[in-house]
Design an enzyme around this catalytic site. Structure first.
Site, PDB file in Angstrom:
ATOM      1  N   LYS A 141      -5.117   7.208   1.839  1.00  0.00           N
ATOM      2  CA  LYS A 141      -5.857   7.770   2.618  1.00  0.00           C
ATOM      3  C   LYS A 141      -7.219   9.050   0.956  1.00  0.00           C
ATOM      4  CE  LYS A 141      -5.687   6.010   6.833  1.00  0.00           C
ATOM      5  NZ  LYS A 141      -6.592   5.279   7.009  1.00  0.00           N
TER       6      LYS A 141
ATOM      7  N   SER B 222       0.799   1.012   0.646  1.00  0.00           N
ATOM      8  CA  SER B 222      -0.204   2.142   0.871  1.00  0.00           C
ATOM      9  C   SER B 222       0.318   3.639   1.209  1.00  0.00           C
ATOM     10  CB  SER B 222      -1.030   1.220   2.206  1.00  0.00           C
ATOM     11  OG  SER B 222       0.559   1.493   3.513  1.00  0.00           O
TER      12      SER B 222
END
Length: 422
Positions: free
Chosen positions: A67, A318
């Site tokens: 992110k 992720s």
């Protein structure tokens, strides 16, 4: 007539993001984010039938997830006036940390709205980067609405977690690294929450090598992307039910939907239990800590949901922002699914000395006594024995069955019949 008018009111993928946008993002991020490793796994290749499997370890990125790529790329392009006023964002945790880090690096005040389900580890980490954290809403959509209200009331710039061109371009830099680290790539598996990460990766791969298959992975309890693609319009869930809070979104939005429907080849779903197995095997075999959202693509690979026979497959891990107690629960569930962990209710005579016999028996049979707790007494329990619950770890179902059988045969220890039947 513009492209949105010819596309049912939605932008086209090229209207949203191009490979050139991703390359420009990479230049902004060059000295800010890590080039995360690609870890080859023979174990996962053998388990899945793939020729090779590469784990793209974004859990080793700054802030513990991908992110920070999109957040910094977006905030670096704010005007001086926008930076001065500050930004607000909504997040289930990882976007929060990405925005907070970018704010610290760019000297921008940040306010983050998170839902009540956000793990405390993510909240504390976000505050640690200097952000003000506001807990509001039982699910992400409520936090999102509150953040928009704050943006309007306090004239803050809203940094969207996924439905933003600069966010998508920043996340797409993962795809650029994949192409360089894994040139033989055939298929890439990527988690989908709001769709920002997969949109960026798919944009890069389509531009460079359209033969590479891009498959999105969602939890069964938050599976909105597949029906959206099937219907040709955004499908919104009324509620979500999954342990993977990082991808517990209720829908794609206009920009990510436009990219996903044009550039993503397929979307599949996995169960919470399958994700728990993936979390377990990542810790055990790859020696890496992943949150459930980050482990979802591996769950799809190992469960056989995606056919990858004789392919070179990238699995994007992720994120790894999970607190230790939650990780312990996930790996316990994973081991139970793998048949390597069993819980049993026992009745022990001569408390507490009988515990020594119990522990010694488990050890003698090559197993591990993980948990032992006194259980609540029921009307059917023998008043002269102490009920306990135990958690025993072993090498497989047959081993655990043998251990429980040995316990049941020891004087002073009884195993509940329903446990042995399992």
């Amino acid at each position: 007539m513009n492209s949105e008018e010819t596309n049912g009111g939605l932008p086209t993928a090229d209207d949203v993001v191009t490979a050139a946008d991703v390359r420009a993002a990479r230049e902004r991020l060059e000295d800010v984010v890590h080039r995360t490793p690609l870890d080859r796994s023979t174990t996962f290749a053998e388990r899945s039938g793939a020729t090779s499997v590469g784990l793209k370890l974004e859990n080793m990125q700054r802030t513990g997830s991908f992110k920070s790529r999109g957040a910094y790329n977006t905030m670096a392009q704010l005007s001086p006036e926008e930076r001065e006023r500050g930004v607000v964002a909504s997040s289930a945790g990882n976007h929060a940390q990405g925005v907070a880090l970018a704010g610290r690096l760019l000297d921008v005040d940040t306010t983050i709205v998170v839902p009540e389900v956000t793990p405390s580890a993510k909240i504390e980490a976000t505050r640690g980067y200097g952000a003000d954290v506001v807990v509001e809403g039982d699910i992400y959509e409520r936090s999102y609405e509150h953040a928009l209200e704050l943006a309007d009331e306090e004239e803050l710039s809203f940094v969207h977690p996924f439905n933003d061109e600069a966010i998508i371009a920043g996340q797409g830099t993962v795809g650029l690294e994949l192409l360089e680290q894994y040139p033989e790539l055939d298929t890439v598996l990527v988690s989908i929450g709001g769709g920002g990460l997969i949109s960026g990766i798919a944009t890069v791969l389509e531009a460079r090598d359209p033969d590479v298959r891009v498959v999105g992975v969602q939890p069964e309890g938050a599976s909105h992307a597949k029906p959206s693609l099937e219907r040709g319009e955004i499908h919104e869930l009324s509620d979500v039910d999954t342990v993977a809070e990082g991808i517990a979104d209720t829908r794609l939005l206009e920009k990510t939907f436009a990219v996903v429907r044009e550039r993503v080849d397929d979307v599949v779903s996995v169960s919470d239990r399958e994700m728990s197995v993936a979390v377990t095997l990542l810790a055990e075999r790859a020696k890496t800590v992943a949150e459930t959202a980050g482990a979802a693509p591996l769950a799809a690979l190992l469960s056989g949901t995606v056919d990858v026979d004789d392919e070179h497959v990238a699995v994007v891990v992720s994120g790894g922002n999970v607190n230790l107690s939650e990780h312990g629960e996930l790996t316990r569930t994973g081991r139970m699914e793998l048949g390597r962990y069993a819980e049993a209710r026992l009745a022990i005579a001569d408390w507490p000395t009988g515990v020594e016999t119990l522990a010694a028996t488990v050890e003698q049979h090559g197993a591990e006594l993980d948990v032992l707790e006194r259980a609540r007494r029921t009307a059917t329990d023998d008043p002269n024995r102490t009920p306990v619950t135990v958690g025993v770890a072993g090498s497989g179902p047959e081993h655990l069955s043998a251990v429980l059988g040995a316990l049941d045969e020891r004087d002073g220890i009884g195993v509940a019949d329903d446990t042995l039947d399992e």
